[in-house]
Design an enzyme around this catalytic site. Structure first.
Site: not given
Length: 819
Positions: A517, A521, A557-558, A687
């Site tokens: 992560h 990514h 998103h992360d 994802d």
């Protein structure tokens, strides 16, 4: 000191500072006395460092710094901090027992507190900092501290450096904050009308005199511009900015419009405030109201109402008195509150809130009234299921022969509710990262990076080559190219420099030490998102706002992912889990932090020029898509997509013969509910698209996610926390089996549904090849992500290379334990 006997106090003779190097420095004065040797060997040229602290033109003299050392026992570490305090000239106290710490702190209010947490059974640092004593609480320690963790090192030099950083960091920041509060207290009572604006001339502060002059209530002016539009460009952007950028003051008269619509002549002196890098950050305006018939000035008289005076003075009242006033006021209104509560509850019980599921339940109840007994019983069981279960969440039975599937489903789809453990572990949230120097423009990208970006619109694009070429900064460069292709700068009405700064800020807040992560990514998900958006069915469904939201959501998103799952954060009692009530902890944090970073710096605020309605749509869509990446609702999202998108499309095609009615399809797809489901499915597939990538990339991603799960299991065992996924033990885990289970339970159905919508035969072919690869490794009894090298043939040369054996190139981080 008035503290308990277990408190030992030591005070240095003078606020003079030496350094660690003074410990062994020679001295000719008194070689037989160690204390005198140290005193003589300490440098004497640092007195100016502690004489005063400068805050703008304001200078104040801090008192001698006081340090509280909380140690359960006297050891080398405690002695090291005591020695460091003596070198620095700090006054220090040592506390041995928990019950005496609060008394010592309340007696002196130390500036720095060092708490030993190596033996929680003897001294619980968290419990100590949550202790309340009457109205005075140790909670300010938590608000200001617990931001630093000191790894055990008894060396006085290490302790010296730690204390020195605390003084020049947190302690001096607190001193400057106090000075700032005193300045604002003076401004609040000043009769001169004062306003502070941003570099864009938007009001950020206006004192009561200014608000009264303009006819506004407290806080109404914040975020407004009161200069008349006709004069803004001529005066502010012309006459004002030219001298202001040279650091000079500007003084003149121009009209402003009061709240009631009247225009007044304003004589103003504007002083530019230059910030870091020599750029103007604020304008401070000192204002006088002019007579409409003359150019003479008169001082604004600002008569404040009693309520305002009371409010301001109330800020400095005793806390105990304020508390008693609130309690008295509450007791006076308790009877009225009780009556309102009873009335509200009565209304709630009489309300009928009808939703689609309540309509279904009512229909089934009506059917029960006129049905035979077997049907009534069957409908009763149906009603029980509807009332008590998640309609789209499958119920998995235990599979003793497949622990990988059990752990994956349990670890990824668990509801995140906290399981209590005997040991509390708080995961420190990552501080917002400073942004390094910006990358070059898209037109000036280095050749090796440009070459790595050539195939970014292809599904076989290798993100790991870009990771290596960009030195672990793939998101900035890939984002610049993809955003340019989709015209984000034109849509957001922002320059490329702003978009570049935003991408760099987001990437700086990804953890580079996470195996999986990290920003690579994020860049991979961004590339997959862009690839899906170019499909005809996606273009038919989504408009430009949806495309922009999808790309931005993929990038953030992360962000700030700690490399641990939601269940881990809940079990460890992390601050994020507490903040978000153990519900979608990470996803909520990613979305919130993304907007916090964007709005927190004007240089990277890509939404600054976006229309209010468009911004609202973008924000809602981005948050919804980021939250959709949470795995607890995976099956709900997939089933809703199948039942609300795929099946209606299939029905339209069947009813229309060879080709469905285009208008009917367009109407169905363009519905807001359909667009939301498509965007959720799009980012979910992007994802977790690793099993659908080419084999080399699939194997690399599998190794990275396995290493991240291994590290979590190691930490759970070390911290005595519940092990969320026991199968991910680095000594016993089978990576091929975990990948097989992941593909079986999460990937196959979802990508079948997504392929039925947009058409992705190449992805399904990769998925089939990768699944066969993992099955082959599993059948060979291998636990790693690669097969062993083939033995050499009769000529002494290596045999043929099996799929996945080839080198993954620069940037590969497959751990040796997996091989």
């Amino acid at each position: 000191m008035g503290c308990a006997p277990s408190i030992h106090s030591a005070e240095s003779p003078a606020p003079r500072r030496g350094g660690p190097e003074a410990q062994d420095a020679p001295s000719a004065a008194a070689p037989s006395a160690r204390g005198h040797r140290l005193a003589e060997s300490e440098p004497r040229g640092l007195e100016e460092m502690v004489c005063s602290v400068q805050f703008g033109p304001m200078r104040f003299h801090p008192d001698q710094l006081q340090v509280l050392l909380v140690f359960a026992q006297e050891d080398e570490q405690c002695a090291g901090f005591c020695r460091a305090c003596e070198w620095l000239g700090f006054k220090y106290s040592v506390a041995r027992e928990t019950q005496t710490v609060l008394g010592c702190f309340l007696d002196q209010h130390h500036d720095v507190i060092v708490i030993d947490h190596r033996a929680p059974e003897k001294l619980d640092a968290e419990a100590l900092c949550r202790t309340n004593v009457e109205e005075t609480s140790a909670l300010p320690l938590i608000a200001a501290g617990f931001t630093r963790r000191y790894v055990e090192d008894p060396s006085p030099m290490a302790c010296y450096n730690e204390l020195l950083q605390l003084e020049f960091g947190e302690v001096r920041s607190q001193l400057k904050l106090r000075a700032c509060n005193s300045v604002f207290a003076a401004l609040e009572r000043s009769q001169e009308a004062v306003e502070i604006t941003s570099e864009d001339h938007v009001i950020q502060y206006a004192n009561p005199a200014f608000e009264s002059t303009m006819g506004y209530q407290t806080g109404e002016l914040l975020g407004k511009e009161v200069v008349e539009p006709a004069q803004k460009e001529a005066v502010l952007l012309g006459t004002l900015d030219a001298p202001a950028h040279t650091g000079k003051e500007w003084q003149g008269i121009y009209s402003v419009r009061k709240k009631n619509g009247d225009s007044v002549q304003r004589n103003v002196k504007i002083v530019p405030v230059v910030g870091q890098g020599g750029k103007i950050r604020h304008y401070v305006s000192i204002i006088r109201v002019c007579n409409g018939n003359s150019k003479g000035e008169k001082r604004t008289e600002c008569v404040q109402p009693d309520t305002r005076t009371d409010n301001l003075s109330g800020r400095y009242r005793d806390r105990r008195k304020t508390s008693l006033d609130i309690k008295t006021m509450t007791s006076r209104t308790s009877e009225v509150s009780a009556q309102r509560r009873h009335s509200s509850m009565a209304r709630i019980h009489s309300m009928i809130i009808e939703t689609p599921i309540t309509k279904v339940i009512n229909i089934l109840r009506a059917a029960q009234a006129s049905s035979p007994v077997p049907v009534v019983e069957a409908l009763g069981r149906v009603l029980d299921i509807l009332r008590t279960t998640e309609l789209y969440s499958p119920q998995f039975g235990a599979k003793d022969d497949d622990p990988h599937a059990n752990d994956l489903v349990g670890g990824l789809v668990a509801d995140g509710l906290r399981r209590l453990s005997g040991n509390e572990y708080v995961l420190t949230t990552k501080a917002l990262q400073p942004v390094p120097s910006p990358p070059v423009s898209l037109k000036d990208i280095p050749p090796n990076i440009a070459q790595a970006l050539e195939a970014e619109d292809s599904w076989d694009f290798n993100i790991f080559e870009l990771e290596a070429a960009s030195h672990n900064r793939p998101l900035v460069y890939l984002g610049l190219k993809i955003f340019s292709r989709f015209g984000l700068c034109e849509f957001l009405r922002c320059p490329e420099a702003t978009l570049r700064a935003w991408l760099q800020t987001i990437e700086a807040n990804y953890h580079t030490n996470n195996p999986y992560h990290n920003s690579t990514h994020a860049a991979d998900v961004l590339q997959a998102t862009a690839y899906f958006l170019y499909k005809d069915r996606a273009k038919q469904t989504l408009d430009h706002v949806d495309e922009v939201a999808a790309l931005l959501a993929a990038a953030v998103h992360d962000v700030d992912h700690p490399g641990r799952t939601n269940s881990f954060l809940c079990n460890s009692g992390s601050e994020l889990a507490i903040l978000y009530n153990d519900t979608a902890v990470l996803e909520s944090h990613h979305a919130a932090l993304a907007f916090q970073l964007t709005a927190g710096d004007a240089e990277c605020n890509i939404f600054k020029n976006v229309d209010r309605n468009e911004y609202r749509m973008l924000r809602q869509s981005i948050i919804d898509m980021v939250l959709a990446t949470e795995m607890t609702r995976h099956f709900e999202h997939v089933n809703k997509f199948v039942n609300s998108i795929n099946k209606p499309l299939a029905a339209l095609e069947e009813s229309g013969g060879a080709e469905a009615d285009p208008d009917a399809v367009q109407t169905m797809l363009r519905a807001p509910e359909s667009r939301a489901l498509v965007k959720r499915m799009l980012i979910k597939c992007a994802d977790v698209s690793n099993p659908c990538r080419p084999l080399e990339q699939c194997v690399e991603w599998a190794a990275r996610i396995s290493e991240e799960y291994f590290a979590q299991t190691d930490e759970e065992k070390q911290q005595d926390l519940p092990v969320v996924m026991p199968v991910f033990d680095r000594q016993t885990c089978s990576v091929p089996r975990s990948q097989i289970s992941f593909i079986d339970y999460f990937i196959t159905d979802m990508f079948d549904a997504w392929d039925a919508f947009v058409g992705l035969p190449n992805l399904l072919q990769h998925l089939d090849n990768n699944f066969k690869y993992w099955k082959r490794l599993d059948e060979m009894g291998l636990r790693g992500s690669h097969p062993p090298p083939s033995p050499p043939n009769s000529r002494g040369t290596p045999g043929p290379v099996l799929p996945g054996e080839q080198s993954l190139g620069a940037g590969s981080t497959i751990p040796r334990t997996l091989l």
